[in-house]
Design a protein around this motif. Structure first.
Motif, mmCIF file in Angstrom:
data_model
loop_
_atom_site.group_PDB
_atom_site.id
_atom_site.type_symbol
_atom_site.label_atom_id
_atom_site.label_comp_id
_atom_site.label_asym_id
_atom_site.label_seq_id
_atom_site.Cartn_x
_atom_site.Cartn_y
_atom_site.Cartn_z
ATOM 1 N N CYS A 1 8.049 52.033 -18.763
ATOM 2 C CA CYS A 1 9.379 51.670 -18.258
ATOM 3 C C CYS A 1 9.651 50.179 -18.450
ATOM 4 C CB CYS A 1 9.494 52.032 -16.778
ATOM 5 S SG CYS A 1 9.528 53.800 -16.441
ATOM 6 N N ILE A 2 8.651 49.347 -18.217
ATOM 7 C CA ILE A 2 8.802 47.905 -18.402
ATOM 8 C C ILE A 2 9.093 47.596 -19.865
ATOM 9 C CG2 ILE A 2 7.560 45.697 -18.386
ATOM 10 C CD1 ILE A 2 6.103 46.759 -15.839
ATOM 11 N N GLY A 3 8.376 48.250 -20.781
ATOM 12 C CA GLY A 3 8.600 48.023 -22.202
ATOM 13 C C GLY A 3 10.013 48.393 -22.625
ATOM 14 N N VAL A 4 10.515 49.524 -22.139
ATOM 15 C CA VAL A 4 11.880 49.944 -22.473
ATOM 16 C C VAL A 4 12.885 48.964 -21.885
ATOM 17 C CG1 VAL A 4 13.584 51.790 -22.315
ATOM 18 C CG2 VAL A 4 11.166 52.364 -22.606
ATOM 19 N N ALA A 5 12.648 48.533 -20.636
ATOM 20 C CA ALA A 5 13.549 47.559 -20.011
ATOM 21 C C ALA A 5 13.598 46.270 -20.829
ATOM 22 C CB ALA A 5 13.096 47.268 -18.581
ATOM 23 N N ARG A 6 12.465 45.836 -21.331
ATOM 24 C CA ARG A 6 12.432 44.621 -22.151
ATOM 25 C C ARG A 6 13.251 44.790 -23.427
ATOM 26 N NH1 ARG A 6 5.921 43.516 -21.385
ATOM 27 N NH2 ARG A 6 6.074 42.406 -19.394
ATOM 28 N N SER A 7 13.146 45.955 -24.035
ATOM 29 C CA SER A 7 13.880 46.180 -25.278
ATOM 30 C C SER A 7 15.390 46.179 -25.039
ATOM 31 C CB SER A 7 13.443 47.493 -25.938
ATOM 32 O OG SER A 7 13.878 48.622 -25.204
ATOM 33 N N VAL A 8 15.836 46.817 -23.956
ATOM 34 C CA VAL A 8 17.274 46.863 -23.676
ATOM 35 C C VAL A 8 17.779 45.480 -23.256
ATOM 36 C CG1 VAL A 8 19.101 47.988 -22.353
ATOM 37 C CG2 VAL A 8 17.091 49.302 -23.036
ATOM 38 N N HIS A 9 16.970 44.756 -22.496
ATOM 39 C CA HIS A 9 17.343 43.385 -22.118
ATOM 40 C C HIS A 9 17.494 42.512 -23.364
ATOM 41 C CE1 HIS A 9 17.655 39.609 -20.084
ATOM 42 N NE2 HIS A 9 16.428 39.207 -20.371
ATOM 43 N N TYR A 10 16.608 42.688 -24.324
ATOM 44 C CA TYR A 10 16.704 41.952 -25.592
ATOM 45 C C TYR A 10 18.012 42.275 -26.301
ATOM 46 C CZ TYR A 10 15.894 41.174 -30.601
ATOM 47 O OH TYR A 10 16.021 40.809 -31.918
ATOM 48 N N LEU A 11 18.385 43.548 -26.320
ATOM 49 C CA LEU A 11 19.640 43.933 -26.972
ATOM 50 C C LEU A 11 20.839 43.298 -26.281
ATOM 51 C CD1 LEU A 11 19.025 47.757 -27.592
ATOM 52 C CD2 LEU A 11 18.877 45.910 -29.273
ATOM 53 N N HIS A 12 20.790 43.225 -24.969
ATOM 54 C CA HIS A 12 21.932 42.708 -24.208
ATOM 55 C C HIS A 12 22.022 41.184 -24.235
ATOM 56 C CE1 HIS A 12 22.254 46.534 -21.465
ATOM 57 N NE2 HIS A 12 22.464 46.785 -22.752
ATOM 58 N N ALA A 13 20.873 40.512 -24.245
ATOM 59 C CA ALA A 13 20.901 39.060 -24.043
ATOM 60 C C ALA A 13 20.046 38.265 -25.020
ATOM 61 C CB ALA A 13 20.450 38.735 -22.613
ATOM 62 N N GLY A 14 19.303 38.933 -25.884
ATOM 63 C CA GLY A 14 18.361 38.220 -26.743
ATOM 64 C C GLY A 14 18.847 37.962 -28.146
ATOM 65 N N VAL A 15 20.039 38.398 -28.488
ATOM 66 C CA VAL A 15 20.599 38.173 -29.818
ATOM 67 C C VAL A 15 21.979 37.559 -29.672
ATOM 68 C CG1 VAL A 15 19.309 40.009 -30.970
ATOM 69 C CG2 VAL A 15 21.470 40.546 -29.874
ATOM 70 N N LYS A 16 22.479 36.995 -30.754
ATOM 71 C CA LYS A 16 23.750 36.270 -30.688
ATOM 72 C C LYS A 16 24.887 37.166 -30.238
ATOM 73 C CE LYS A 16 26.882 33.373 -33.415
ATOM 74 N NZ LYS A 16 27.129 32.728 -34.729
ATOM 75 N N HIS A 17 24.940 38.381 -30.785
ATOM 76 C CA HIS A 17 25.965 39.344 -30.400
ATOM 77 C C HIS A 17 25.301 40.477 -29.628
ATOM 78 C CE1 HIS A 17 29.316 37.697 -32.784
ATOM 79 N NE2 HIS A 17 28.364 37.322 -33.617
ATOM 80 N N ALA A 18 25.719 40.657 -28.386
ATOM 81 C CA ALA A 18 25.116 41.683 -27.544
ATOM 82 C C ALA A 18 25.250 43.062 -28.187
ATOM 83 C CB ALA A 18 25.788 41.695 -26.172
#
Length: 377
Positions: A157-174
């Motif tokens: 669950c933590i790994g999936v949360a990290r991946s979705v958080h990256y998509l939302h906030a870790g790249v220039k365009h969410a």
């Protein structure tokens, strides 16, 4: 980060091109020939089929990658249907995934578009999907016929949360995934989760830490996982992914699909803690269980404004894991009858320890949330 941000930014210019002018970043993604794909799958031999979905059929294959002499195990998805929508989803996934890099996102190796075929090639995930483990723990695809332990589930669950958080906030365009579910979480040989299936993903304007991305979108997603606010308004936001992830957390806790849970609930009158996976009962530390249920409830709130961000969810889940590990350590010391400073004995396996009890835990909030949730299914 710089290269990824620049590459994702280029995605928008690609989307504006006409279909016949489809562009893709060739330096980040390999184009395979249909002959290579046919050889890798022995002409799409059905004995090599490892999965089917609405998007197509997935085969296990062996193919040469990046000039290596040896062939590598890969997953090859043959997209079904020739509609314009399927074409858009195929291109969106290729253009997006070949530009994103995260340890908890599936790695796209390349693709093939030839003679009407649309095919994507990914790293092979030997442990199948999270659904396999939750709904069929004896599945022959899994190395271990036993269910996942609670700490294994938490780490997934933590790994999936990290991946979705990256998509939302870790790249220039969410990026809003729009199809977060257990079936789209793949597990590698070490049970590290990899979020997959980006055909429905939406790109937003530049990501801002305090701004909610809201986009009008045709209703799509998987029944049972779709954000009810999205259903009402047609506006998809990052919080739509948070809601879907909340359903994943509920399924992880109960080891049943949300559709099965919703069908059981009215007739049986089952409530928490009776709905918790029987293999987990007594193995989850009370403080960890309270934390996990609180996160789940908050993710499943009716409106996006009431839900946490995926960054907050990730932190809370990491805290839940720490609570579990701390409680297990204390219990092990008590059961060994010694102290941490003098004990040389190996720690007891979790299944050999006495069960935790939940007399002082109130399940009313998650029961209320669950009752509201099933009304939308």
């Amino acid at each position: 980060m710089g290269l990824t941000a620049q590459s994702v930014s280029r995605f928008f210019s690609f989307r504006k091109k006409k279909q016949k002018d489809w562009a893709f970043p060739e330096e980040l993604c390999r184009r395979f020939t249909l002959a290579e794909i046919s050889a890798a799958t022995q002409c799409f031999d059905q004995t090599l089929c490892i999965g089917k979905s609405a998007f197509g059929t997935v085969y296990k294959g062996r193919i040469k990658v990046d000039g290596d002499e040896d062939r590598k195990d890969v997953a090859i998805q043959r997209i079904s249907g020739g509609s314009e929508r399927r074409m858009r989803e195929f291109r969106a996934e290729v253009q997006l995934l070949c530009q994103l890099r995260h340890p908890n996102l599936i790695s796209l190796i390349g693709f093939c578009q030839e003679n009407g075929e649309r095919i994507t090639v990914y790293d092979y995930m030997p442990n199948g999907t999270l659904s396999d483990y939750l709904l069929d723990p004896s599945n022959t695809k899994n190395k271990d016929p036993f269910p996942l332990t609670w700490k294994q589930k938490l780490k997934i669950c933590i790994g999936v949360a990290r991946s979705v958080h990256y998509l939302h906030a870790g790249v220039k365009h969410a990026v809003i995934h729009r199809d977060v579910k257990c079936f789209n979480v793949l597990l590698d040989q070490n049970l590290v989760p990899k979020l997959s299936s980006f055909g429905l993903s939406k790109m937003g304007p530049p990501a801002l830490s305090n701004a909610l991305i809201k986009m009008n979108s045709n209703l799509t997603g998987t029944f049972g996982y779709v954000d009810p606010e999205y259903l009402d308004s047609g506006n998809v936001t990052e919080k739509s992914d948070v809601y879907s992830f909340g359903v994943v957390l509920l399924e992880v806790l109960c080891a049943k699909s949300i559709l099965i849970l919703s069908n059981e609930r009215p007739g049986s009158g089952a409530i928490f803690p009776d709905l918790i996976d029987p293999f987990l009962k007594g193995k989850v530390a009370p403080d960890c269980l309270k934390k996990f249920m609180n996160i789940t409830v908050r993710c499943l709130r009716r409106t996006g404004a009431e839900r946490p961000t995926m960054g907050e969810v990730q932190v809370e889940l990491e805290c839940a894991l720490e609570l579990q590990e701390s409680a297990d350590a204390v219990k092990q010391l008590k059961e060994l009858g010694t102290s941490a400073s003098t004990s040389l004995a190996p720690p007891l396996p979790a299944y050999d320890m006495e069960d935790y009890t939940y007399e002082n835990i109130s399940f009313s909030e998650i029961n209320e949330t669950f009752c509201i949730l099933v009304r939308f299914i």
